[in-house]
Scaffold this active site. Structure first.
Site, PDB file in Angstrom:
ATOM      1  N   GLY A  35     -45.013  55.299  22.623  1.00  0.00           N
ATOM      2  CA  GLY A  35     -45.910  55.451  22.752  1.00  0.00           C
ATOM      3  C   GLY A  35     -47.167  56.644  22.480  1.00  0.00           C
ATOM      4  N   ARG A  66     -43.175  52.254  17.325  1.00  0.00           N
ATOM      5  CA  ARG A  66     -41.630  51.980  18.239  1.00  0.00           C
ATOM      6  C   ARG A  66     -40.585  51.077  17.213  1.00  0.00           C
ATOM      7  NH1 ARG A  66     -41.957  52.924  23.366  1.00  0.00           N
ATOM      8  NH2 ARG A  66     -44.457  53.064  24.835  1.00  0.00           N
ATOM      9  N   ASP A 111     -38.038  59.998  25.403  1.00  0.00           N
ATOM     10  CA  ASP A 111     -37.023  59.629  25.237  1.00  0.00           C
ATOM     11  C   ASP A 111     -36.372  59.073  23.760  1.00  0.00           C
ATOM     12  OD1 ASP A 111     -34.362  58.581  25.853  1.00  0.00           O
ATOM     13  OD2 ASP A 111     -35.029  58.244  27.901  1.00  0.00           O
ATOM     14  N   THR A 162     -45.441  62.453  25.947  1.00  0.00           N
ATOM     15  CA  THR A 162     -45.324  61.675  26.892  1.00  0.00           C
ATOM     16  C   THR A 162     -45.436  60.921  27.680  1.00  0.00           C
ATOM     17  OG1 THR A 162     -44.023  59.779  27.592  1.00  0.00           O
ATOM     18  CG2 THR A 162     -42.567  61.920  27.104  1.00  0.00           C
ATOM     19  N   ASP A 211     -45.286  59.656  30.076  1.00  0.00           N
ATOM     20  CA  ASP A 211     -44.087  59.209  31.366  1.00  0.00           C
ATOM     21  C   ASP A 211     -43.030  60.633  32.080  1.00  0.00           C
ATOM     22  OD1 ASP A 211     -44.980  56.333  30.955  1.00  0.00           O
ATOM     23  OD2 ASP A 211     -43.149  56.560  29.291  1.00  0.00           O
ATOM     24  N   ASP A 252     -40.424  61.769  31.699  1.00  0.00           N
ATOM     25  CA  ASP A 252     -39.744  61.211  32.197  1.00  0.00           C
ATOM     26  C   ASP A 252     -38.429  62.092  31.150  1.00  0.00           C
ATOM     27  OD1 ASP A 252     -40.147  59.640  30.519  1.00  0.00           O
ATOM     28  OD2 ASP A 252     -39.223  57.966  30.476  1.00  0.00           O
ATOM     29  N   ARG A 310     -42.372  53.685  32.216  1.00  0.00           N
ATOM     30  CA  ARG A 310     -41.123  53.154  31.694  1.00  0.00           C
ATOM     31  C   ARG A 310     -40.102  52.532  33.224  1.00  0.00           C
ATOM     32  NH1 ARG A 310     -38.255  53.929  26.699  1.00  0.00           N
ATOM     33  NH2 ARG A 310     -37.296  56.064  28.403  1.00  0.00           N
TER      34      ARG A 310
END
Lengths: 337, 337, 337, 337
Positions: free
Chosen positions: A11, A72, A103, A126, A128, A130, A172
């Site tokens: 993304g 992706r 990730d 990212t 996110d 994460d 996510r």
């Protein structure tokens, strides 16, 4: 080291362009040429290469998205894809690859490293946030600002109409955007995947009803992480409307959270990490991620970034839970107490 | 005339506060007092009154939403509600009422006028711009800016990932926001309720496929009005993904389109119309809407504003259809042609 | 502890409102009442008090400026002012005071503590970030974003007209805003008070001329801290225009840098520090500042915050100096090299 | 007609890119090729040409500034320059030229037409809106929004510190930006070149003092057009500070007013006028400007656009003067009145 490659993968995240700028400039200052591949790993496999020169980097940092384009590309999990990518990189005599992504992209980089002899470095890009091993990621701060500004807008309608809104934010499977956006927007409640056990409908409904009793003329905003509630906020709104007797309005923020010009924090972070990434390559490093912890640039083994879970900052969770709590005490109640 | 009332009614629209400011200041300059009722017609019926003084209007124009609060209140169609509202207005010795709102609010005003002897004037405040008798409405320009900026953001992701996005914008049953946002965001396609006959899935799919053939590495944005496609853009995305073989991403913009600080155009329009509304009351006018046509403030019989349909500007429709068309001609094609 | 007071003092900074919100809510959760004094120390001396209740804090965090109002008040250096302030605080039975402000405000707090027996705590609120003992201050991140966005705008004109712009940013006597805004806006050059020795006109001019030779059709942006160049950017522009033969345009950004809605980072920081401030008071602490270092909330002796100089982050200085450097190498030159 | 040229000339204005997009697409749809010359008339003289194809126009409308670049080029008043430009245009077999710009640019176009046989059409692109024959110009609406947003920011500091601010806005020698920004920002006062006779210092000072008496704790904002007060707002601030005994803060907004992404209104206007410009060329028209009056696209003889003065809308002037006036009546005063 004579030539390196860079991709943006997964993304898109605001600040990726600033990162590429810092990589290209720093590399050239060390007499290293840079090639970009468009659309991430797919672009390596399909050899969508594009030489990158400092002159073309003058004004890319200001732009959202990624001019290198991304994708992706789950096919990259296959051995054959990694082998083809390695062949393309060798054909161009690439000594090292920098992967800006999250990730999944780092898993891809890790996978590639098994089939390619060059150095591989990850830079966390990212929205996110994460990724373990770094306090923040390129794009996260801008995404939080964007979500917060959107909630600020919805809040105006909510306040005008005295409405309950359930606002779904990205993330996510992690609650970072949700937590930060909830604090920043003074949300009355938040539902995040990390908060176990998840509250039941009756509990959320009860909180809403108590708040409505204290502030009948005001808004009530619940920030909800995506992928948390089955059916999303649309289903949650139905259940809560039924349980409370008050219409609860679902409001998924969607893709607007990804776009937009990066804020200063993300541009600076992106340039720091991109710059450090090139220096780490010169230092002979490989299979690491360049992260930032406690205001310091750090190097973390690539595999750890996606194998470990990254927890929310418990101090921020407690802060928001504390600030939320008081809202159920009306002025009147407080005075008589 | 000694005392007037003002309400904001229906969906909130950016600029409503500036309109109230102009009404209050202009009234006081003519020695007329002003009372606001919170939450629109419901607030009259429930007597949620609040005196409005110029001193409190100093810095309200900058804010989004409506500090007077609003509501949707279908119960006001009943005779009894109108009678109760009339009684409340009489109790406060109100000589005239200004209603800032849209279609439904003006029907409410028209209904009230049957049971109340005071003057009733409407000022068009709705983001949807679906009121006949005025070229534009308070909040419309800001909503178009907001939708456009959101599409600009989504475009960045779309371009980075070379994706097709179906972006749903507000507009109730009219295509004004859709048309203006489509032009302003250089959308590749638009689906509006006014464009008859609606294109079939096969046709939209064909356009997408031709564009993808010419620009395989680029984004494609369709702006879609709400309430147009059964199931919304989520269903449309499914159908189009199936028909094209290309994943089409649905993106409803939702409630963010209503909020935000009003832009300059809406603030100025709001003050002009609010100011003119008070002057019209002083002039003895009733059951009219104060609108703006061809840069002039105009007075229009209230009933006409919701009984007539307001068409899109055909010149703007043609402009966008023309600008869309060329995108299917690739540079290569053009050169060989 | 039964009652505390809070003031915002010195130049207003985005995020001050969020800090007050966290203080008020946290205090009430511990059964402590809160009084605000408007306009900082002046408001204590003149007893401009205002009770603060959690209910009124619902939606203040979203707003820029400070609803508690502030002031610069050099008279507070006098003993008599501090004594009067102490008397007013005692009259209201205040147990502790939280001062949200910068350098001068903390000196005021330190001064007050000599004449008042209550606890005194500082929370860093200033766009300038020039307080030792904390990595950042409330308002700094937003001010950098604002400066960056303004430079982004000027850059568009600069690029269209191929012009040299000297953009003056705030910072009192420190280069924090200048450094961060220069990196974030990809400035070609920066002049900050901390960079010793200051470059001479001939040197700056030489850099401009070399850049113009490489990129004759492009913009060149110098970020300059206020209070650095005698006569400001207006005088600098005259000198540089003369030295280079190229018109250099001065552009002081001015007061717009202070206003605006706080970004998420500043809102979250403000709430964290305000919350921690109340907890520190409950812990019996006094004459400390609540800061943030390396992502941790820290307590620092108040006097140290204004007695020590706070250096720029040398890694960021080096980053920008490095990224600037490459711009003098034209693509052509690089290729022939 | 086989080939046309387009330039952007004079100060850059947001929306110029959207105008070029519409010109290029519309021309290609009629099988006409388009060449751009960079940097306006200077670019014609120096033959800085660049072919423009619809494919390259996909996403230019979203950007501020002008990708075609512009310049101020007073040398074009000379006969020789016009003759050289004519020769370059003939060399490229250009049939017609579209000039997007303001006052000076249209004089240049008029001048060129004496020495060149091709058709010449002007499209009004200037933030100043000082062109007769059109209600608005490309870039004006965005510049007003930008000025308003900047004033909104300064207002927050002004309100926090209870300060008087004199805010200087652009406009060359016309008060359009000043008038619209003053209304939109609820300014307490405005000084525009068209308001004759200009108020004296004593009069302005008197208004400030009366407002301060009524609202001692509030801000006071004067919007001042550039080139109006000798020495600008810096000098005016000195005089007013002396006359009132209240510090008056000067705040020139400067070049930020020119940049930024165009708002929807400017993008749509730009595309309408660019599109109409090509159609007018096909219709054989020359030496006209394509403008917009009362919501209709109009054609106006080019010479009239700069020979006539364009007045401010007297209704808007009256509106703002009226809304300003009431601010001197305090609530207390009004109640006793």
């Amino acid at each position: 080291m004579k030539k390196i490659a860079v991709i943006t993968s997964g993304g898109d995240a605001p600040g990726m362009n600033a990162c590429v700028r810092a990589i290209v400039i720093t590399a050239w200052q060390h007499d290293i040429q840079v090639i970009g591949f468009r659309h991430g790993f797919r672009g390596i496999v399909d050899d969508l290469n594009q030489p990158l020169h400092p002159d073309d980097m003058r004004l890319v940092s200001q732009r959202g998205g990624t001019f290198l384009k991304s994708s992706r590309y789950p096919e990259f999990r296959e051995v054959e894809s990694a082998q083809r990518a390695a062949a393309v990189l060798d054909k161009h005599q690439i000594d090292a690859l920098i992967v800006i992504g999250g990730d999944g992209s780092f898993q891809g980089a890790h996978h590639l490293a098994k089939y390619w002899s060059g150095q591989v470095i990850g830079v966390p890009g990212t929205i996110d946030n994460d990724l373990a091993g770094t306090d923040t990621t390129i794009g996260f701060a801008t995404a939080v600002d964007t979500a917060m500004e959107a909630i600020d807008r919805v809040r105006e309608t909510a306040e005008a109409m005295a409405r309950v809104f359930l606002i779904e934010v990205m993330g996510r499977h992690a609650g970072f955007i949700g937590l930060h956006a909830a604090i920043a927007s003074s949300a009355e409640s938040m539902l995040l995947p990390e908060l176990e056990p998840q509250p039941k409908i009756a509990e959320i409904a009860d909180n809403i009803l108590r708040a409505r009793a204290s502030f009948p003329d005001s808004s009530y905003v619940v920030v909800v992480s995506e992928n948390l509630w089955p059916g999303g906020v649309a289903e949650l709104a139905k259940s809560l409307s039924k349980a409370t007797g008050v219409t609860c309005h679902p409001c998924p923020l969607g893709h607007i959270q990804r776009g937009g010009r990066p804020n200063a924090q993300d541009r600076i972070l992106a340039m720091q990490l991109g710059h450090a990434g090139v220096l780490a390559l010169l230092d002979g490093k490989s299979e690491i991620m360049i992260g930032k912890e406690q205001e310091h640039v750090v190097e973390v083994p690539l595999a750890l970034t996606f194998k470990r879970d990254k927890p929310l900052d418990p101090r921020l969770v407690d802060l928001q839970l504390g600030l939320q709590g008081v809202n159920f005490t009306s002025k009147k109640g407080a005075e008589t107490a």
